[in-house]
Structure formats: structure tokens, C-alpha cells
Design a protein around this motif. Structure first.
Motif, mmCIF file in Angstrom:
data_model
loop_
_atom_site.group_PDB
_atom_site.id
_atom_site.type_symbol
_atom_site.label_atom_id
_atom_site.label_comp_id
_atom_site.label_asym_id
_atom_site.label_seq_id
_atom_site.Cartn_x
_atom_site.Cartn_y
_atom_site.Cartn_z
ATOM 1 N N GLY A 11 0.796 -1.224 0.000
ATOM 2 C CA GLY A 11 0.000 0.000 0.000
ATOM 3 C C GLY A 11 0.824 1.268 0.000
ATOM 4 N N TYR A 12 1.832 1.330 0.871
ATOM 5 C CA TYR A 12 2.637 2.552 0.964
ATOM 6 C C TYR A 12 3.469 2.749 -0.290
ATOM 7 C CZ TYR A 12 6.116 5.820 2.714
ATOM 8 O OH TYR A 12 6.951 6.899 2.870
ATOM 9 N N GLU A 13 4.023 1.681 -0.827
ATOM 10 C CA GLU A 13 4.841 1.783 -2.034
ATOM 11 C C GLU A 13 4.026 2.279 -3.218
ATOM 12 O OE1 GLU A 13 7.673 -1.114 -4.794
ATOM 13 O OE2 GLU A 13 6.686 -1.868 -2.987
ATOM 14 N N LEU A 14 2.786 1.813 -3.335
ATOM 15 C CA LEU A 14 1.934 2.258 -4.428
ATOM 16 C C LEU A 14 1.626 3.749 -4.307
ATOM 17 C CD1 LEU A 14 0.129 1.701 -6.884
ATOM 18 C CD2 LEU A 14 -1.685 1.073 -5.292
ATOM 19 N N SER A 15 1.363 4.233 -3.103
ATOM 20 C CA SER A 15 1.063 5.650 -2.913
ATOM 21 C C SER A 15 2.266 6.512 -3.248
ATOM 22 C CB SER A 15 0.608 5.899 -1.472
ATOM 23 O OG SER A 15 -0.555 5.163 -1.191
ATOM 24 N N ARG A 21 7.661 14.641 7.630
ATOM 25 C CA ARG A 21 6.366 14.431 8.281
ATOM 26 C C ARG A 21 6.277 13.032 8.896
ATOM 27 N NH1 ARG A 21 2.350 18.114 7.313
ATOM 28 N NH2 ARG A 21 2.789 19.723 5.760
ATOM 29 N N LEU A 22 6.793 12.060 8.175
ATOM 30 C CA LEU A 22 6.750 10.698 8.719
ATOM 31 C C LEU A 22 7.658 10.548 9.931
ATOM 32 C CD1 LEU A 22 6.720 8.570 5.434
ATOM 33 C CD2 LEU A 22 4.808 9.192 6.901
ATOM 34 N N VAL A 78 6.644 2.505 10.381
ATOM 35 C CA VAL A 78 6.780 3.921 10.007
ATOM 36 C C VAL A 78 8.251 4.268 9.800
ATOM 37 C CG1 VAL A 78 6.386 6.285 10.786
ATOM 38 C CG2 VAL A 78 4.641 4.566 11.136
ATOM 39 N N THR A 79 9.145 3.686 10.609
ATOM 40 C CA THR A 79 10.583 3.932 10.429
ATOM 41 C C THR A 79 11.044 3.487 9.043
ATOM 42 O OG1 THR A 79 10.885 3.577 12.797
ATOM 43 C CG2 THR A 79 12.843 3.484 11.413
ATOM 44 N N LEU A 80 10.588 2.332 8.609
ATOM 45 C CA LEU A 80 10.921 1.891 7.247
ATOM 46 C C LEU A 80 10.330 2.809 6.195
ATOM 47 C CD1 LEU A 80 10.380 -1.961 7.660
ATOM 48 C CD2 LEU A 80 12.527 -0.707 7.728
ATOM 49 N N VAL A 105 0.878 9.665 4.244
ATOM 50 C CA VAL A 105 0.798 9.972 5.678
ATOM 51 C C VAL A 105 -0.426 9.308 6.297
ATOM 52 C CG1 VAL A 105 0.624 11.846 7.368
ATOM 53 C CG2 VAL A 105 2.054 12.120 5.337
ATOM 54 N N GLU A 106 -1.537 9.276 5.577
ATOM 55 C CA GLU A 106 -2.725 8.593 6.105
ATOM 56 C C GLU A 106 -2.473 7.106 6.297
ATOM 57 O OE1 GLU A 106 -6.419 11.303 4.401
ATOM 58 O OE2 GLU A 106 -5.738 9.575 3.251
ATOM 59 N N LEU A 107 -1.773 6.500 5.350
ATOM 60 C CA LEU A 107 -1.436 5.089 5.511
ATOM 61 C C LEU A 107 -0.467 4.876 6.662
ATOM 62 C CD1 LEU A 107 -1.024 3.848 1.833
ATOM 63 C CD2 LEU A 107 -2.739 3.102 3.462
#
Length: 646
Positions: A353-357, A396-397, A378-380, A367-369
Motif C-alpha cells: 500500500g505505501y509503495e503504491l502511494s 512528516r513521517l 513507520v521507520t521503514l 501519511v494517512e497510511l
């Protein structure tokens, strides 16, 4: 003189008077009540069939035969290790049945002469009497029944629910708020569906209760309305193999209880989407969460399967009814929320999911994910954003990761402040509230620490490129984490989480020897892979040679003042850790001893070679030696002479 008007002058008879309006009430045009659904046994076919399934569940199949030749009940188990198949006579005309690994429960309706009877065959009993029977009070009939773990439940026509032990002892009795429709059990859980109110315009108004039948049992779902599709009725009720309540309506929609969202019902599958014809249906026999499967029997042109031959079971996948599932974004969202529902979403978050965004340049969505991730994931995500040159997103992350770390630290400090005296007074079976959730959170963080494949590949490439520089700094006594002031693209040390990342996961021995462990939030990146013995030997020899050359060159030059950096002390290098001291005190390997003796000869043979090329040439010559010569060279000089004297 009178004037008479003839009929012909007006062309017909005189007009008739208008009829008087009716005196009754106006016709009703509102919603009409719906006939209430009758009670049924989940996994059974209608009772009017001569050959029918009395129950089909995860334990086995109970078939009933009621024809001129035979009136019997056949019991078949999926696993013959539980019990062998049984053939029972049906002299009492049993119409309802349930099957568990412990017993078979049968029931029949009452007549004018005979009362409604409940018969149980407890085949797991250790004594010789394995059967018991109970007569219900006159005028009270069995409407639904089910078998739990060492108990049985019976719902009657008097709006009563009676509990029995598996051996026939009567237990609790309580009233139901409406006529029962169906019941199901799993372990200690009892699921009851009943008529909550009259339905209108083809809809059924059903209610549901979920009870925990045990000592000190409690009510988990307190008579909430059971959602159904418009103008449909209930066709199957049960539990998944893992113990989650679920049901199916006549429109083919499968719904499952979502305990994490206030005990709401989430649709997870629609069997009508896979039917080829409107007259085809799927007859559900079981639900599994891991793997996510719906086990059902396809019925072509009917709603119920035939008993003979035994029908084949088909497997349908789960699919949430999200919008635009044909697109990549919609497909990812459906996979994510389905994984959330089945409690394995952290690995999906870190991989898809994060990679696609990030690829779609949707930083706000990233950020929502990240808000749904654990602190370690989150560190990764921060590191992935930094590698993708998205420094605003990484900033932000990093703030979000610090908030999550502080939250975890605060929870741990609150648990430590509990007095130890109260822990001594707790009984042995007491469990501290929140500890189970903390352990689950740690387990989820460990699962979330699995990196993205691309991130792992980049880590390995950087280790190969930067391995020589890090080892030379370590051998020379320089802080390997010190930053250069002129390095481009770095963020201020107090504003980025990337500056505070440690290269290892374990604390140093000095920190472990302290009295109280340090609980400051440590954001753990990927741990570098340990280097092989050959790589460490090459890097150590290279760094030692460089240090010797630098010392000889600086003997005739004044010392240069080191640049001040935010992480390194300009006056003196930091003291070596005990791990480095232990590494320096290790005995030298055979290749290192051989290299010290033959370095000058190799340099004399090929004076144009650099230091790294000299080491490579030495490795080639050392490998070409015989095994005995390697053994001799691996011993110290003193022991080598003694060996020759022997």
C-alpha cells in the motif's frame, strides 16, 4: 293545457343521477406486513423431502430417509478418527439434528398423543450408557437445537431456551425476546437469531444475541438488529472455523462480525456474482478465515443439493464490496481492508500500500497510511521516502514516528509505576489489563519489521559500497556515525529521524550492565548483514596499512585541526567500545600471518600494485598453497620451529 314531451324530442332518456359515495374507510396504500420466516436448522434441507440433509457442518453429515422402504438416519464423519459411521433407526420421526465431535443430538415435534422429545447419543462417553432422552412439557415443541462444548441448547415454541449438559443434566433456562429462527455454536459461544418485530414490504425484522455459555458467562451482542439484504431472508447461520460469527441471506451475501468496529456486520462475499444463471445457487456449508475461503455446494437450477450422489464442495474467495476494484488503487484498498478484517494487515502495509502511494506521488495519502502502521513500520516508511528523494514526506513521517515512539514509552512507564505489592496479592490466573494487548503490539511490530524488497536490495548495495570506509574508520578509532559538515542533502540533526537511527538492533554490553535500562525511543532501521571472515580480514589489513602510511606521511607535517561536526568531538576520538577491544585482541588467522611474512616479497615482485591489489594477489597465492603449507603458515613462528624439529 299540459305539454307532454316525447322521448324522441330529446333523442333518448333523461340522464341518471350520480351514485352515492361509499360510507366505508379509504383503501390502505401503506406498507404491508411480511410473513415471518419459519425456524430452520443451518446446513439442512427442507423437512418435506424424503431424502434430505438434516445437518452438514465441519464435523460431518447427517442424512435422513423417510420413504416407504426405510425410515432411518445416517451419520457420517469427515474424519473417521473421531468416530465411525452410524446407521440409526428413526422410529420417533426426528426432523432436526446437530453433530459435534462429542455427540449427535436429535429432536422431533410433539403430537396430540406424544410430547416433543430430545434424544442425544453421547458417543464420547467413557461409560456404557451413551444415550439419554428428555421429554419437553406438554404443548412445547423443539424449534431449534445445537451442540456446544460439553453442553446442548434447545429453543422451544414457548419462547424458552433450555441448556443441558452433554450427559443430560438440565442447566439454565431463560426466555427469548421473540420466536427463534436459527441457532449456532462454537466452543462456548452461542449465537441466537429471532424475530425482533414484524417485517414489512418483504423484509424480515430479525435480532441477534451472542452469549458466552460458561461459568460466569456474559452477553457479547445484546439483541442488536441483524442486517439483511432488501426483501431477503436468512438461509445459513454459523461460525467460521476460527470462531467468528457469520451468516448468509437469500441474496447470497455473506456477512461476518467485525469485533474491532463495535460488533458490526461486514459483507465479505457475494455468491450470486459467481453464479452463471439466475436459477443457480450456492448452498453454504462452512467458512474459513485462514485461508480466506467460503465452502459451499453449487446447486444448478435449484436451491438445495441432492443427497445422492454426494455433492462436491466448491471454494469461493472473499471479496469486500468496495468501489472501483477493477483499478489498481481499488484492488489494493480491497486487499488491505480485507487483511485488516482478518488480522494480518501489517505485512501488507509494509509491502504494497505505501509503495503504491509513493509511486502515484500521493504524499498526503502516504501519511494517512502511515497513521495505520506501527512505529517500526513507520521507520521503514521514512527511509523509503528519503531514498525516493521525498524529503518533505520523510520529515512528516519522522514526526509521526516520534509521536508513536513517545506513546509507546508513556504506556510502558505507566505500567512500571504500578506498585509491586499489588502484584503479590494477585491470584495465579490474574492477567494485568493491557499486557496482552502490549504483547500483541510487540508481535505486530516484529511482523512489521520485515522490509520492503526494494529497500532491502538498496541496503545490500550500500553495505558493499560503504563496507571498506566503515571498517577503516572503526580500526582508526573514528566514530563511524559522525557526519561531515559539508555533506550535501542532509537535514538538521534535531529535525530528521534519519540522523537518530542506530545501525544495530541490540544494545552494547556497557548499556546492558547498567542498573536500569534506557527507555528512550530508539527507531530501529534495517540491521546490516554480518560480514564474512574474508571481508573482515581484507578490511582490517587495508585499514591498518592506511593508518601506517598516514602516520609516516604526517611525521614531517604539522597536525591539521579537525573540523567540528555536530556528532563528533573535535578534540579526541571517542573511546573504543568493549566489542572493538575484543575484536582487536582476537588471534590472527593463518592468512594474516602468511600475509605479514610475504607482503614484502609480493610488493617487490609487482611494485606497481596498490594495497588492495596486493591483498588480492596474496589471497590468490594463499589459496594456491597446499594444505600442509597452509597448516604450517597458520602457526606462530615459535611453534613452527618446534614442529620442524619434531
Amino acid at each position: 293545457m299540459s305539454v307532454k314531451l316525447s322521448r324522441d324530442e330529446y333523442g333518448g332518456a333523461a340522464p341518471a343521477a350520480a351514485p352515492a359515495p361509499p360510507l366505508g374507510p379509504a383503501p390502505y396504500e401503506g406498507p404491508l406486513p411480511t410473513a415471518p420466516q419459519k425456524a430452520f436448522q443451518p446446513g439442512s434441507t427442507p423437512a418435506h423431502l424424503t431424502h434430505r440433509f438434516m445437518v452438514w457442518n465441519s464435523v460431518g453429515i447427517v442424512r435422513g430417509y423417510n420413504d416407504e422402504e426405510d425410515t432411518a438416519v445416517d451419520v457420517e464423519f469427515h474424519d473417521t478418527a473421531v468416530h465411525h459411521a452410524m446407521h440409526l433407526s428413526n422410529a420417533l420421526a426426528h426432523t432436526m439434528a446437530d453433530l459435534s465431535p462429542e455427540a449427535v443430538l436429535l429432536a422431533c415435534r410433539g403430537t396430540d398423543e406424544l410430547a416433543s422429545k430430545l434424544q442425544c447419543l453421547h458417543f464420547s462417553s467413557w461409560d456404557t450408557n451413551k444415550e439419554w432422552m428428555v421429554d419437553l412439557p406438554p404443548g412445547e415443541d423443539v424449534r431449534a437445537l445445537c451442540l456446544g462444548r460439553r453442553w446442548a441448547a434447545v429453543a422451544t415454541s414457548k419462547l424458552m431456551l433450555r441448556l443441558f449438559s452433554i450427559g443430560g443434566v438440565q442447566r439454565e433456562v431463560f426466555s427469548l425476546p421473540g420466536n427463534v429462527v436459527a441457532m449456532a455454536t462454537h466452543g462456548e459461544q452461542l449465537l441466537i437469531v429471532y424475530h425482533r418485530a414484524p417485517g414489512f414490504d418483504g423484509d424480515q425484522a430479525l435480532g441477534v444475541q451472542l452469549l458466552q455459555v460458561c461459568v460466569g458467562g456474559q452477553q457479547l451482542v445484546r439483541g442488536e438488529p441483524l442486517p439483511l439484504s432488501p426483501q431477503s431472508h436468512l438461509t445459513w447461520l454459523g461460525f467460521s472455523a476460527e470462531g467468528t460469527p457469520c451468516y448468509v441471506d437469500s441474496d447470497g451475501v455473506v456477512r461476518m462480525l467485525n469485533r474491532s468496529l463495535g460488533n458490526t456486520w461486514t459483507p465479505v462475499c457475494n455468491t450470486r456474482e459467481t453464479c452463471k444463471s439466475r436459477s443457480d445457487h450456492y448452498w453454504v456449508v462452512g467458512v474459513h478465515e485462514n485461508p480466506q475461503q467460503l465452502r459451499c455446494v453449487p446447486c444448478k437450477g435449484s436451491r438445495y443439493p441432492p443427497t445422492l450422489p454426494r455433492p462436491a464442495v466448491a471454494i469461493l474467495p472473499f471479496k469486500l464490496p468496495l468501489c472501483q476494484t477493477s483499478t489498481e488503487k481499488g484492488l489494493m484498498e480491497e486487499q488491505y481492508w480485507r487483511s485488516v478484517l482478518f488480522h494480518n494487515h501489517f505485512s501488507f502495509l509494509s509491502s504494497c500500500g505505501y509503495e503504491l502511494s509513493c509511486k502515484l506521488e500521493r504524499e498526503f495519502r502516504c501519511v494517512e497510511l502511515a497513521e495505520l502502521m506501527t512505529q517500526s513500520v513507520v521507520t521503514l516508511a521514512v527511509r523509503y521516502a528519503a531514498r525516493s528523494r521525498r524529503m518533505a514526506l520523510a520529515q512528516r513521517l519522522s514526526e509521526l514516528a516520534l509521536e508513536k515512539a513517545n506513546q509507546i514509552q508513556g504506556e510502558e512507564e505507566e505500567e512500571e509505576e504500578e506498585p509491586e505489592s499489588s502484584a503479590g496479592r494477585r491470584p495465579s490466573g490474574y492477567e494485568v489489563p493491557g499486557r496482552r494487548h502490549r504483547n500483541r503490539r510487540h508481535q505486530e511490530e516484529e511482523e512489521g519489521e520485515e522490509p520492503v524488497e526494494k529497500l532491502r536490495e538498496e541496503e545490500e548495495e550500500e553495505e558493499v559500497e560503504e563496507g571498506g570506509e566503515e571498517s577503516s574508520k572503526r580500526s582508526a578509532g573514528v566514530n563511524p556515525f559522525a557526519k561531515e559538515t559539508g555533506s550535501p542533502g542532509t537535514l538538521p540533526p534535531a529535525t530528521s529521524i534519519l540522523d537518530n537511527m542506530a545501525s544495530g538492533r541490540k544494545s552494547s554490553p556497557l548499556a546492558a550492565a547498567g542498573g536500569k535500562p534506557n527507555r528512550a525511543p530508539v527507531l530501529k532501521p534495517l540491521a546490516p548483514r554480518p560480514r564474512t571472515k574474508t571481508q573482515s580480514t581484507l578490511l582490517t589489513m587495508t585499514s591498518t596499512k592506511k593508518k601506517t602510511t598516514t602516520t609516516s606521511r604526517e611525521g614531517s607535517q604539522p597536525e591539521a585541526t579537525p573540523l567540528a561536526t555536530p556528532l563528533a568531538t573535535p578534540l579526541a576520538p571517542p573511546p573504543a567500545s568493549p566489542a572493538d577491544d575484543a575484536e582487536n585482541k582476537r588471534p590472527k588467522t593463518g592468512f594474516q600471518l602468511w600475509l605479514e611474512e610475504n607482503r614484502k616479497s609480493i610488493a617487490a615482485d609487482q611494485p606497481d600494485l596498490e594495497e588492495t591489489e596486493v591483498i588480492k594477489e596474496a589471497m590468490g597465492r594463499f589459496r594456491a598453497l597446499a594444505a600442509e603449507e597452509r597448516l604450517v603458515s597458520s602457526r606462530p613462528i615459535g611453534r613452527r620451529g618446534a614442529l620442524h624439529r619434531l
